[in-house]
Structures are given as structure tokens and as C-alpha cells.
Design a protein around this motif. Sequence first.
Motif, PDB file in Angstrom:
ATOM      1  N   GLY A 120     -63.140  66.376  71.324  1.00  0.00           N
ATOM      2  CA  GLY A 120     -62.430  65.219  70.804  1.00  0.00           C
ATOM      3  C   GLY A 120     -61.850  64.419  71.947  1.00  0.00           C
ATOM      4  O   GLY A 120     -62.124  64.710  73.119  1.00  0.00           O
ATOM      5  N   PRO A 121     -61.059  63.406  71.647  1.00  0.00           N
ATOM      6  CA  PRO A 121     -60.386  62.661  72.716  1.00  0.00           C
ATOM      7  C   PRO A 121     -59.566  63.623  73.567  1.00  0.00           C
ATOM      8  O   PRO A 121     -58.842  64.473  73.036  1.00  0.00           O
ATOM      9  CB  PRO A 121     -59.488  61.674  71.966  1.00  0.00           C
ATOM     10  CG  PRO A 121     -60.085  61.580  70.598  1.00  0.00           C
ATOM     11  CD  PRO A 121     -60.683  62.912  70.315  1.00  0.00           C
ATOM     12  N   GLN A 151     -59.760  62.647  59.427  1.00  0.00           N
ATOM     13  CA  GLN A 151     -60.058  61.470  60.252  1.00  0.00           C
ATOM     14  C   GLN A 151     -58.854  60.551  60.372  1.00  0.00           C
ATOM     15  O   GLN A 151     -58.524  60.060  61.460  1.00  0.00           O
ATOM     16  CB  GLN A 151     -61.256  60.716  59.658  1.00  0.00           C
ATOM     17  CG  GLN A 151     -62.563  61.490  59.738  1.00  0.00           C
ATOM     18  CD  GLN A 151     -63.635  60.924  58.824  1.00  0.00           C
ATOM     19  OE1 GLN A 151     -63.452  59.875  58.196  1.00  0.00           O
ATOM     20  NE2 GLN A 151     -64.763  61.622  58.732  1.00  0.00           N
ATOM     21  N   THR A 152     -58.187  60.311  59.258  1.00  0.00           N
ATOM     22  CA  THR A 152     -57.052  59.383  59.280  1.00  0.00           C
ATOM     23  C   THR A 152     -55.861  59.965  60.034  1.00  0.00           C
ATOM     24  O   THR A 152     -55.256  59.285  60.875  1.00  0.00           O
ATOM     25  CB  THR A 152     -56.627  59.044  57.837  1.00  0.00           C
ATOM     26  OG1 THR A 152     -57.746  58.501  57.141  1.00  0.00           O
ATOM     27  CG2 THR A 152     -55.486  58.037  57.826  1.00  0.00           C
ATOM     28  N   PHE A 154     -55.803  62.500  62.216  1.00  0.00           N
ATOM     29  CA  PHE A 154     -56.086  62.746  63.633  1.00  0.00           C
ATOM     30  C   PHE A 154     -56.009  61.446  64.429  1.00  0.00           C
ATOM     31  O   PHE A 154     -55.518  61.425  65.562  1.00  0.00           O
ATOM     32  CB  PHE A 154     -57.464  63.387  63.786  1.00  0.00           C
ATOM     33  CG  PHE A 154     -57.773  63.789  65.204  1.00  0.00           C
ATOM     34  CD1 PHE A 154     -57.049  64.808  65.806  1.00  0.00           C
ATOM     35  CD2 PHE A 154     -58.758  63.151  65.928  1.00  0.00           C
ATOM     36  CE1 PHE A 154     -57.315  65.181  67.118  1.00  0.00           C
ATOM     37  CE2 PHE A 154     -59.034  63.516  67.227  1.00  0.00           C
ATOM     38  CZ  PHE A 154     -58.315  64.536  67.829  1.00  0.00           C
ATOM     39  N   LYS A 155     -56.442  60.365  63.810  1.00  0.00           N
ATOM     40  CA  LYS A 155     -56.298  59.051  64.458  1.00  0.00           C
ATOM     41  C   LYS A 155     -54.824  58.722  64.658  1.00  0.00           C
ATOM     42  O   LYS A 155     -54.426  58.140  65.673  1.00  0.00           O
ATOM     43  CB  LYS A 155     -56.977  57.982  63.599  1.00  0.00           C
ATOM     44  CG  LYS A 155     -56.946  56.594  64.213  1.00  0.00           C
ATOM     45  CD  LYS A 155     -57.665  55.592  63.315  1.00  0.00           C
ATOM     46  CE  LYS A 155     -57.611  54.185  63.922  1.00  0.00           C
ATOM     47  NZ  LYS A 155     -58.298  53.199  63.046  1.00  0.00           N
ATOM     48  N   GLY A 156     -53.990  59.110  63.677  1.00  0.00           N
ATOM     49  CA  GLY A 156     -52.554  58.872  63.793  1.00  0.00           C
ATOM     50  C   GLY A 156     -51.912  59.666  64.914  1.00  0.00           C
ATOM     51  O   GLY A 156     -50.896  59.242  65.484  1.00  0.00           O
ATOM     52  N   GLN A 158     -53.276  60.087  67.766  1.00  0.00           N
ATOM     53  CA  GLN A 158     -53.584  59.345  68.986  1.00  0.00           C
ATOM     54  C   GLN A 158     -52.782  58.053  69.083  1.00  0.00           C
ATOM     55  O   GLN A 158     -52.286  57.679  70.142  1.00  0.00           O
ATOM     56  CB  GLN A 158     -55.089  59.003  69.026  1.00  0.00           C
ATOM     57  CG  GLN A 158     -56.016  60.156  68.686  1.00  0.00           C
ATOM     58  CD  GLN A 158     -55.789  61.358  69.566  1.00  0.00           C
ATOM     59  OE1 GLN A 158     -55.764  61.244  70.783  1.00  0.00           O
ATOM     60  NE2 GLN A 158     -55.609  62.515  68.950  1.00  0.00           N
ATOM     61  N   SER A 159     -52.628  57.395  67.942  1.00  0.00           N
ATOM     62  CA  SER A 159     -51.915  56.110  67.904  1.00  0.00           C
ATOM     63  C   SER A 159     -51.139  56.040  66.595  1.00  0.00           C
ATOM     64  O   SER A 159     -51.733  55.828  65.533  1.00  0.00           O
ATOM     65  CB  SER A 159     -52.906  54.948  67.986  1.00  0.00           C
ATOM     66  OG  SER A 159     -52.244  53.703  67.878  1.00  0.00           O
ATOM     67  N   PRO A 161     -49.396  55.182  63.222  1.00  0.00           N
ATOM     68  CA  PRO A 161     -49.627  54.033  62.331  1.00  0.00           C
ATOM     69  C   PRO A 161     -48.372  53.188  62.179  1.00  0.00           C
ATOM     70  O   PRO A 161     -47.259  53.625  62.457  1.00  0.00           O
ATOM     71  CB  PRO A 161     -50.024  54.693  61.012  1.00  0.00           C
ATOM     72  CG  PRO A 161     -49.367  56.043  61.061  1.00  0.00           C
ATOM     73  CD  PRO A 161     -49.401  56.458  62.494  1.00  0.00           C
TER      74      PRO A 161
END
Length: 559
Positions: A120-121, A151-152, A154-156, A158-159, A161
Motif C-alpha cells: 500500500g502507500p 477503500q473509503t 483507508f483513504k481517510g 492518508q488524508s 476527510p
Amino acid sequence: MLFLETSDAKRLQERWCAGPLCKAWSSPPLQDWWAKHKQTQMKDAERETLACIGRMLEAADGTAAFAFAPPALIEELASSPPAVILAAQRKGADANRLAERVRALRDRLVGDEKPRARPGPDPWQIEETDGSQVAYREHAVMLTFQAKVFQTLFKGLQSPPKNSLEPRVLQARALLPESDLTLHIARNGLKELAAAGFVLEEEHIKVMDALGFAKGSHLDGAIRLTPEGFHERHRLNLTNGEGLLAVLAKLPPLSPVAAEVVGAEAPPDAIEMLPPHAAAWFSLRGDLSARGPELAKALLALSPDLKVRIQSFEKLSGASLADLLAQVQAPAELAVVFKSLGEELPKAPPIECMASLILKDPKPMEAALEALAKTPETFIGKEELSGGTYYFVKDNPAKPGWWLKGTRLFYASWSQGLELGLAALEHKTGTERLTDRPDVRRLLAANAIQEHKTFMAYADAAQLLELPYQAARATMGSDDPENKWPAFHTFSSVLGRVFIQFGPAEDRAAGPGDKGTDPKPATAHAVQAQPTAELDAETPTSLVGLLQAFRIAFEEAGW
């Protein structure tokens, strides 16, 4: 929908071990029962799952959180829960230990499917199966069971919401200094959870709606573990102004008591007729006359069973509940008494109730009861008793009824309850009243009841929890006749008190730290404009644990 977080899992575990539930669970009788139960009543897979959860909790000694994703992210509730587990461990610990133990739990829950690993990142690594997703890095891990949820969120990571929960978490922490757990519950989505059979049932949703915790409402709370159990403080933001919680939040507080006139007779006090036998004491402390019709409507909507009971009260008294509430001089004092179960489980819960009221004007109630008593075909009997008049149900052996004397109105669901109430009023030996109990005297001496709260509940926890435990022991505890649940008295001594207060929300600072400002009662205008309430509770079990103890035991007993 639901978010439960601790900023220090190690401290949480240490405080849990010092609390009453852990002490009760550690008692030899319960440990002996549990060891035999695991061997005879649990499958290997169940024992292994419990062991995996225990090892994971042991490794998560930093920040940890459990959540249910919001409805917009849920793909298919029937196949897997929208649960999310986030956990971190302290620096210096084995960097891979937490991830390994979360993987072990994942494998137990989703089966033997080999996970697909991918980077992952940086610095995250990701492992996926058809029914789970794990993201991990040094000292931190996230586990989910739905791809869209993963997905939602894990994105949070990183950045963050724009509409994150962080402001609500900070507000919740400000409610209670040094809290161990932070809680957020949103009403939206709970109905879908109940329909899919996760956590809640549809009956729970109906109760929430009747209470006023309707769609759009939310709860933010903080919980601190203490040597006595759980101290909780929750703020409820309610969209429905008609439910019971909203009505209680809008009740005007009691007016300050005027200075006593020297030589004047003390005014009657409703609490004087409650006996020490009460398993629980409830006090409605707001100005009931200001919201009588709304409160009556809210009570009728709570449940069909309660509606039948209230309507029977109305039939008995000859007056509507709203009319009665309009005449009540707060506080209104209520109590429940638990009778012994006996050798055989009764068909109905052995619970009796009583209410002690002071009326502003007793004439409307007296006129209604007299009219019923004079009707030839009436079911109401009448007799003079202890200087007052007793109006009772003639065809019921228990003789439930009302006793009226001057401005005093006392209801008991059984005749012995009236005898106890009258003995308390006479107070011959100084031990006949609830306020003679040492624990209640300590409560009152500490000035723990806040003036601006509109509802209060108090109980000795052992006295309150014995009935559901004995009922469950007679039903659920009979799965293995050779390994019955231990007797209640073997661990009841570690239980303390149940003390709950509810009323208009207080003004508090919602700063970045754990500490809020000194609370101030919200203004009457603000309370009227937006039903926002605050609940403060001290229990040995947590509020959820207390409610579940009664719900499960009563359901198993067929009550």
C-alpha cells in the motif's frame, strides 16, 4: 453509525482489572463455572475465537477504536458486518505482534482462504480475502470486512476527510475529564443494522423512536472506568421534540424552595412514603405541569404494554394521565419492589410499583375517584384508612389502588405496598423510609442530585441485578444441569450503586484537551429551541450492560 475509541488501551485494561466486574468475574465460583462451560458448552472454533480476541486486545496497548461504517458505505449487510477495527501499540513493543494477532482473528472469522498481499502507500501493507481486508504498518493495523468500507476509510487514514468525526470526539472528551472511552452513535443507519440482525433488533428501533432518538439524532459520550465501575456522561442531540427524552429535556427545573417560616408546619414531601424495600427509586424533578400532555403522550408511545398499564391507571383513577400530571407538585417519587422468584419461575416478572405524589389541588382527583366509587357497576371499592381514603380494584386479590389524604396521593400495585407506604409515613421506629437506608442517606448528604436535572434514578446495584440474574440462572443457566451458574451472593458484594441523572444539556467548552469548562445549565430558551439533553450515570456494569442484563434475562424467562 457507531464509533468507540480509547486513546490509551493499556490504561483502559488496567482500570478494567481494578473494577467490580473484573473482580466478580475473577471470583473462584465464576471461574470454575467458566472453565467447565468452555469445555462442555462451547465448540473448539468458539474457544479459539475468544482466545484470538483476548490476544489481540492484549497487544493493542495504544490507541484503539471499533466502528460501524455509515450507511452510504455499506454494500451488503446480509453477507458481512460493516465493522471496522483500528488499533495501535506503544513504541518499543514488538512491531509485528499486533498485526499478527489481528491476522489470527481475521483467519478465525473468515476461514482458511489464503490472503492476497500487496503493498500500500508507504509505510502500509495490505492483505485481502473475499471477506476481509487488513492494512498494517509498524505498530498499527486496520481490519474491515467490506471492500467499499476499507477503500473509503483507508483513504481517510492518508488524508482526513472534510466531515471527519474529530470535532465530535473532542466534544465528547470534554464531557468527562480523563475519560477512557469516547462514544459516538448516529441514529441514521441503525434501522438497517437491525433489519440485518446485527447488534440491534427492530423492537429496539421502535423504542428509540418513541424515546425521541429519531432519524437525524445522535449521541456523543465519554466513559471513565473507576474502582466502582463506569462513570458515563452522554449528550443527546434529538431531532424529534415529541419523544420522552425530548420532553424531559424541555421540562423547566424546579423552582427554588422559599425560606421556611419560623413555626410553620413543614410542607409534605412525596419521598416520605417510599419504603426501604425499593429495588430502584425514580424521581421526576422537573415542573411536570408545564409539559403534562406532552409527557403523557410520550409515555403512551413507549410500548404497547406500558400503554395498557397507563390506560388501566386512567380507568382506575377516573382521570387522564395528562390531567393528573398537571396537578403534580414536583418532585414525583416512584419506586419498584422486586419480590422473590420462589422455587418455580413465575409467568410474569415479580415486580410491583408505587408512586408518591403531592398534588397542587386534590379536588379533581378526589371527584373522579368518588364518582367511580359511587357507580353501582364500578370496579372501584372505597374504604377509610389511616385518616385518608383508599380507592382500590375490588375484583383483584392484590387490591391495587390509590390512597388520598389532603394533598398526598399514593399509588401501590399491591395492598402490601400501601401498608409499607403508610408505615413509612408514620415513621414510628425511624427505619421505615427509603431515606433511612444508609446508602440513600449518603447519597442525599453528598448533595449528588443536581438541581437542574429533571430525572433521577438510584438503586443498590446488587439489589437491582439479583432478579435478572436469578431469572437468567433459572433459564439460560440450565443448559448444563451439572454446571449451574454460581449463586448470586458469591460475587454480589463487589457491586456498588446505580445512579443516573438526566436533564437539559449543560454549556461546556469543547476544546482540544480532555477537560471542559465548569458546566452551566443551558438557558430555558435554548432548551426549548433545540431538544439537547445530557445523561450522567454511575453503574458497576455500564448502562448498556445494565439494560442487556434485564433484556436478556426477561426474554429468556418469557416475560
